[in-house]
Structure formats: structure tokens, C-alpha cells
Design a protein around this motif. Structure first.
Motif, PDB file in Angstrom:
ATOM      1  N   ARG A 198     -10.122  -8.453   9.944  1.00 39.93           N
ATOM      2  CA  ARG A 198     -10.305  -6.944   9.735  1.00 39.93           C
ATOM      3  C   ARG A 198      -8.956  -6.331   9.357  1.00 39.93           C
ATOM      4  O   ARG A 198      -9.041  -5.353   8.536  1.00 39.93           O
ATOM      5  CB  ARG A 198     -10.642  -6.340  11.111  1.00 39.93           C
ATOM      6  CG  ARG A 198     -10.872  -4.748  10.966  1.00 39.93           C
ATOM      7  CD  ARG A 198     -11.619  -4.315  12.231  1.00 39.93           C
ATOM      8  NE  ARG A 198     -11.471  -2.796  12.403  1.00 39.93           N
ATOM      9  CZ  ARG A 198     -11.912  -1.938  11.545  1.00 39.93           C
ATOM     10  NH1 ARG A 198     -12.518  -2.091  10.647  1.00 39.93           N
ATOM     11  NH2 ARG A 198     -11.828  -0.591  12.018  1.00 39.93           N
ATOM     12  N   GLU A 244      -3.268   8.722   4.348  1.00 40.50           N
ATOM     13  CA  GLU A 244      -3.183   7.323   4.490  1.00 40.50           C
ATOM     14  C   GLU A 244      -1.842   6.592   4.633  1.00 40.50           C
ATOM     15  O   GLU A 244      -1.747   5.684   5.244  1.00 40.50           O
ATOM     16  CB  GLU A 244      -3.984   6.814   3.201  1.00 40.50           C
ATOM     17  CG  GLU A 244      -3.911   5.231   3.457  1.00 40.50           C
ATOM     18  CD  GLU A 244      -4.481   4.419   2.173  1.00 40.50           C
ATOM     19  OE1 GLU A 244      -4.551   3.179   2.069  1.00 40.50           O
ATOM     20  OE2 GLU A 244      -5.259   5.249   1.141  1.00 40.50           O
ATOM     21  N   ARG A 261       0.839  -1.127   0.087  1.00 36.20           N
ATOM     22  CA  ARG A 261       0.276   0.076  -0.243  1.00 36.20           C
ATOM     23  C   ARG A 261       0.741   1.254  -0.041  1.00 36.20           C
ATOM     24  O   ARG A 261       0.706   2.233  -0.615  1.00 36.20           O
ATOM     25  CB  ARG A 261      -0.945  -0.086   1.150  1.00 36.20           C
ATOM     26  CG  ARG A 261      -1.859   1.073   1.076  1.00 36.20           C
ATOM     27  CD  ARG A 261      -2.906   0.973  -0.024  1.00 36.20           C
ATOM     28  NE  ARG A 261      -3.565   2.129  -0.204  1.00 36.20           N
ATOM     29  CZ  ARG A 261      -4.076   2.716  -1.378  1.00 36.20           C
ATOM     30  NH1 ARG A 261      -3.861   2.121  -2.522  1.00 36.20           N
ATOM     31  NH2 ARG A 261      -4.890   3.908  -1.281  1.00 36.20           N
ATOM     32  N   GLN A 270     -14.584   1.502  16.254  1.00 31.46           N
ATOM     33  CA  GLN A 270     -14.461   2.540  15.024  1.00 31.46           C
ATOM     34  C   GLN A 270     -15.785   2.883  14.617  1.00 31.46           C
ATOM     35  O   GLN A 270     -16.084   4.184  14.479  1.00 31.46           O
ATOM     36  CB  GLN A 270     -14.047   1.790  13.884  1.00 31.46           C
ATOM     37  CG  GLN A 270     -13.918   2.438  12.523  1.00 31.46           C
ATOM     38  CD  GLN A 270     -12.821   3.742  12.810  1.00 31.46           C
ATOM     39  OE1 GLN A 270     -11.701   3.507  13.633  1.00 31.46           O
ATOM     40  NE2 GLN A 270     -12.640   4.773  12.197  1.00 31.46           N
ATOM     41  N   MET A 314     -10.601   7.537   5.522  1.00 29.94           N
ATOM     42  CA  MET A 314     -10.061   6.484   6.512  1.00 29.94           C
ATOM     43  C   MET A 314     -10.966   6.527   7.666  1.00 29.94           C
ATOM     44  O   MET A 314     -11.227   7.352   8.399  1.00 29.94           O
ATOM     45  CB  MET A 314      -8.569   6.927   6.915  1.00 29.94           C
ATOM     46  CG  MET A 314      -7.920   6.742   5.413  1.00 29.94           C
ATOM     47  SD  MET A 314      -6.248   6.492   5.660  1.00 29.94           S
ATOM     48  CE  MET A 314      -6.061   5.084   6.905  1.00 29.94           C
ATOM     49  N   GLN A 324      -8.185  -3.921   6.270  1.00 30.86           N
ATOM     50  CA  GLN A 324      -7.718  -2.508   6.741  1.00 30.86           C
ATOM     51  C   GLN A 324      -6.425  -2.643   7.597  1.00 30.86           C
ATOM     52  O   GLN A 324      -6.567  -2.427   8.805  1.00 30.86           O
ATOM     53  CB  GLN A 324      -8.887  -1.828   7.504  1.00 30.86           C
ATOM     54  CG  GLN A 324      -8.727  -0.550   7.580  1.00 30.86           C
ATOM     55  CD  GLN A 324      -8.563   0.498   6.401  1.00 30.86           C
ATOM     56  OE1 GLN A 324      -8.970   0.074   5.328  1.00 30.86           O
ATOM     57  NE2 GLN A 324      -7.816   1.725   6.805  1.00 30.86           N
ATOM     58  N   THR A 346      -4.170  -0.688   8.527  1.00 31.58           N
ATOM     59  CA  THR A 346      -4.115   0.269   9.289  1.00 31.58           C
ATOM     60  C   THR A 346      -4.913   0.612  10.353  1.00 31.58           C
ATOM     61  O   THR A 346      -4.809   1.710  11.101  1.00 31.58           O
ATOM     62  CB  THR A 346      -3.998   1.668   8.605  1.00 31.58           C
ATOM     63  OG1 THR A 346      -5.229   1.810   7.777  1.00 31.58           O
ATOM     64  CG2 THR A 346      -2.888   1.711   7.358  1.00 31.58           C
ATOM     65  N   ALA A 347      -5.957  -0.266  10.664  1.00 34.47           N
ATOM     66  CA  ALA A 347      -6.885  -0.131  11.478  1.00 34.47           C
ATOM     67  C   ALA A 347      -6.206  -0.141  13.078  1.00 34.47           C
ATOM     68  O   ALA A 347      -5.560  -0.565  13.392  1.00 34.47           O
ATOM     69  CB  ALA A 347      -7.963  -1.379  11.420  1.00 34.47           C
TER      70      ALA A 347
END
Length: 130
Positions: free
Chosen positions: A100, A70, A19, A114, A130, A104, A106-107
Motif C-alpha cells: 500500500r 499533496e 513526488r 481509510q 487524496m 500511496q 503518503t498513506a
């Protein structure tokens, strides 16, 4: 982070690396396009062409901001990995499910936290992807 296997962590790190590469390429392209539109906006006396060029610059700025946000999230996820807290919800300190994190990487929060965060901080997140 102990609940994530070494294989899972390696996969998530790979997702973050991939990413980051995409984001850096997008940022380079967006900055170059912005420069081209800036030239058009300042050189063309036609109000229609100038308006379009200005709009393109504004949209480019928004895209750059989104991608930088991001990219910072990717860097923050890496720091959490280094500090041994990756995959732990910053709100409730429960484990963020691997499924999860695959979607994602970067969660920072589990899905329920969330969702609550987005409901209570809606104005701050408006326009943010985001």
C-alpha cells in the motif's frame, strides 16, 4: 516502523522525493499559467475571452490547491519517518502494508480504516484527490 526494512524505507523515501519534485514543478508551472491568464482576464474587453480566462484561473487555483495539499502530505509522511511512526495507521495503529505504501507513500491509514474514514468524512473529502 520496525517492520519496514531499511531497503523498503529507502525506496519509499525515494518515492516521496520524486513526488515532491514533480509537485514543485507542477506548482511552478500552474502559478506561471495562472499569472498569464490573469493578464488576459484583465486586459481583454471581450466577455467570452474574459470568461474563459477567469475559468482558467479558477481551474488553476484548484490545481494549485490540490498540489499544495499533496505536497503537505509528502512533508507529513517525512515527519512520520523521522518520528518513527511512518507506516503505522493513525486510526487503528496497525502496520500499513508495504504494498500500500508503495502505491500511496503518503498513506496515513491502512486500507480498511481509510475506507471507513472516507465513508464517515465524505463531505470533508469531496473534491479532494487524496
Amino acid at each position: 516502523m520496525a517492520y519496514l526494512s531499511d531497503e523498503q524505507l529507502a525506496h519509499l523515501k525515494q518515492l516521496l522525493d520524486e513526488r515532491e519534485q514533480v509537485l514543485r514543478a507542477d506548482l511552478l508551472r500552474e502559478v506561471n499559467e495562472k499569472d498569464e491568464y490573469m493578464e488576459v482576464a484583465t486586459e481583454i474587453p471581450d466577455p467570452g475571452d474574459s470568461s474563459f480566462a477567469n475559468l482558467a484561473v479558477d481551474l488553476g487555483n484548484a490545481a494549485v490547491t490540490r498540489d499544495l495539499t499533496e505536497l503537505r502530505a509528502v512533508e507529513a509522511a517525512r515527519r512520520r519517518m523521522e518520528n518513527g511512526v511512518y507506516g503505522v495507521c493513525v486510526s487503528c495503529e496497525s502496520e500499513i502494508p508495504y504494498e500500500r505504501l508503495k502505491v500511496q507513500p503518503t498513506a496515513e491509514r491502512c486500507a480498511p480504516c481509510q475506507e471507513h474514514y472516507e465513508k464517515t468524512h465524505g463531505d470533508a473529502l469531496r473534491g479532494n484527490t487524496m
